[in-house]
Scaffold this active site. Structure first.
Site, PDB file in Angstrom:
ATOM      1  N   ASP A 154       0.995  -1.140   0.083  1.00 43.36           N
ATOM      2  CA  ASP A 154      -0.014   0.069   0.039  1.00 43.36           C
ATOM      3  C   ASP A 154       0.925   1.370   0.176  1.00 43.36           C
ATOM      4  O   ASP A 154       1.959   1.279   0.388  1.00 43.36           O
ATOM      5  CB  ASP A 154      -0.689   0.027   1.311  1.00 43.36           C
ATOM      6  CG  ASP A 154      -1.995  -0.740   1.075  1.00 43.36           C
ATOM      7  OD1 ASP A 154      -2.247  -1.475  -0.081  1.00 43.36           O
ATOM      8  OD2 ASP A 154      -3.062  -0.701   2.113  1.00 43.36           O
ATOM      9  N   HIS A 180      -7.522   3.832   1.129  1.00 41.10           N
ATOM     10  CA  HIS A 180      -6.536   4.254   2.069  1.00 41.10           C
ATOM     11  C   HIS A 180      -7.342   4.420   3.633  1.00 41.10           C
ATOM     12  O   HIS A 180      -8.291   5.174   3.437  1.00 41.10           O
ATOM     13  CB  HIS A 180      -5.709   5.801   1.831  1.00 41.10           C
ATOM     14  CG  HIS A 180      -4.933   6.158   2.646  1.00 41.10           C
ATOM     15  ND1 HIS A 180      -3.663   5.321   3.052  1.00 41.10           N
ATOM     16  CD2 HIS A 180      -4.463   7.468   3.162  1.00 41.10           C
ATOM     17  CE1 HIS A 180      -2.739   5.940   3.705  1.00 41.10           C
ATOM     18  NE2 HIS A 180      -3.175   7.352   4.027  1.00 41.10           N
TER      19      HIS A 180
END
Length: 305
Positions: free
Chosen positions: A8, A129
């Site tokens: 990520d 996110h």
């Protein structure tokens, strides 16, 4: 098991970018999720092209500056300084009914457009996110955007074994439990829009210092026990065997330098932490790669599922 190991926050800063590329080249990750409003998103997209790294979109409504220009001045998504409200701030604004879903829609579509400009293609998967994509109301808008743009895959952060982790501090256990509740409530919404996700999600119990060879082994055995959804794969012997599909969320990198990177406000503590390098070291440890072999885990990207 077909396992997507997703790094990520790609694009966050040069050191995160370099750590993610090094991790991919060592066989420790198989996929990345790009923050298009991050300071080094262009560099990240170029690196993905150069190294042929499968890439998706890490939709961001909580950190930094919106991509949609009309939302950069005054919007329900930002504070008086023009920045998103933050991980908990966004959740609080949402609970108080202060977030416009029309503006969420505009921002998500602007981020997909920016992703396409940077990479030359649509994302094959899109997640959130800080797990914003499974929050109430947001999940419906998020699902509509994926459906409209034919983005097939997302992430549903419901982790088997989450509740048997005494080493997790109470505040994290509380946050993860709420993320799990939100994710469970998102399943009927994502299903209605025809969006897919792997059988099993992993990554909350193996973040930062909690990542180790034994903790990854534990997570994989929980995933295998959770079982497949019906996918079969032809083995070398020719017999069809059920295959579990899974995603492991990770955050490898070299710690950010202060003042370099972030999404407009500079890098946060999470990105400057030594935990980033710890994850990088564990993920490319030969014993982790041997563990995959031993457990018959094949690393892949979303497009391979």
């Amino acid at each position: 098991m077909m396992l997507v190991v997703t790094g990520d926050d790609f694009g966050y800063c040069p050191r995160r970018n370099q750590g993610i590329v090094d991790c991919f080249q060592a066989g420790g990750i198989s996929n990345v999720s790009l923050l298009v409003n991050a300071s080094f998103a262009k560099e990240a997209a170029d690196l993905a092209k150069r190294h042929n790294i499968p890439i998706g979109l890490h939709a961001n409504l909580s950190e930094g500056i919106p991509v949609c220009q009309s939302l950069q001045q005054a919007s329900t998504l930002t504070n008086h300084c023009g920045f998103f409200h933050g991980k908990m701030g966004f959740r609080q604004a949402l609970e108080r009914g202060q977030v416009s879903m029309k503006q969420v829609d505009l921002e998500l579509r602007a981020q997909v457009r920016r992703f396409r400009e940077l990479t030359g293609h649509l994302p094959y998967h899109m997640d959130g996110h800080q797990h914003v994509h499974v929050l109430p109301e947001v999940r419906e808008v998020f699902a509509q955007v994926l459906s409209d743009l034919r983005i097939p895959y997302t992430r549903v952060p419901v982790e088997p074994g989450l509740h048997s982790c005494p080493w997790l501090p109470a505040h994290l256990q509380r946050f993860y439990t709420q993320v799990e509740r939100d994710a469970l409530d998102s399943i009927p919404v994502f299903t209605r829009y025809g969006i897919r996700w792997p059988d099993v999600y992993l990554g909350l119990t193996t973040m930062g210092q909690n990542m180790s060879v034994p903790s990854l082994q534990r997570a994989l055995s929980h995933a295998l026990a959770a079982g497949p959804s019906g996918t079969t794969s032809s083995s070398a012997s020719g017999s069809n065997q059920p295959v579990v599909t899974a995603e492991l969320m990770v955050h490898p990198g070299y710690p950010s330098h202060p003042q370099e990177g972030g999404c407009g406000e500079g890098p946060d503590d999470f990105s400057q932490s030594a935990d980033r390098q710890h994850e990088l070291n564990v993920l490319r440890d030969p014993s982790v790669l041997a563990l995959y072999s031993q457990e018959r885990v094949q690393l892949c990207a979303f497009k391979d599922l």
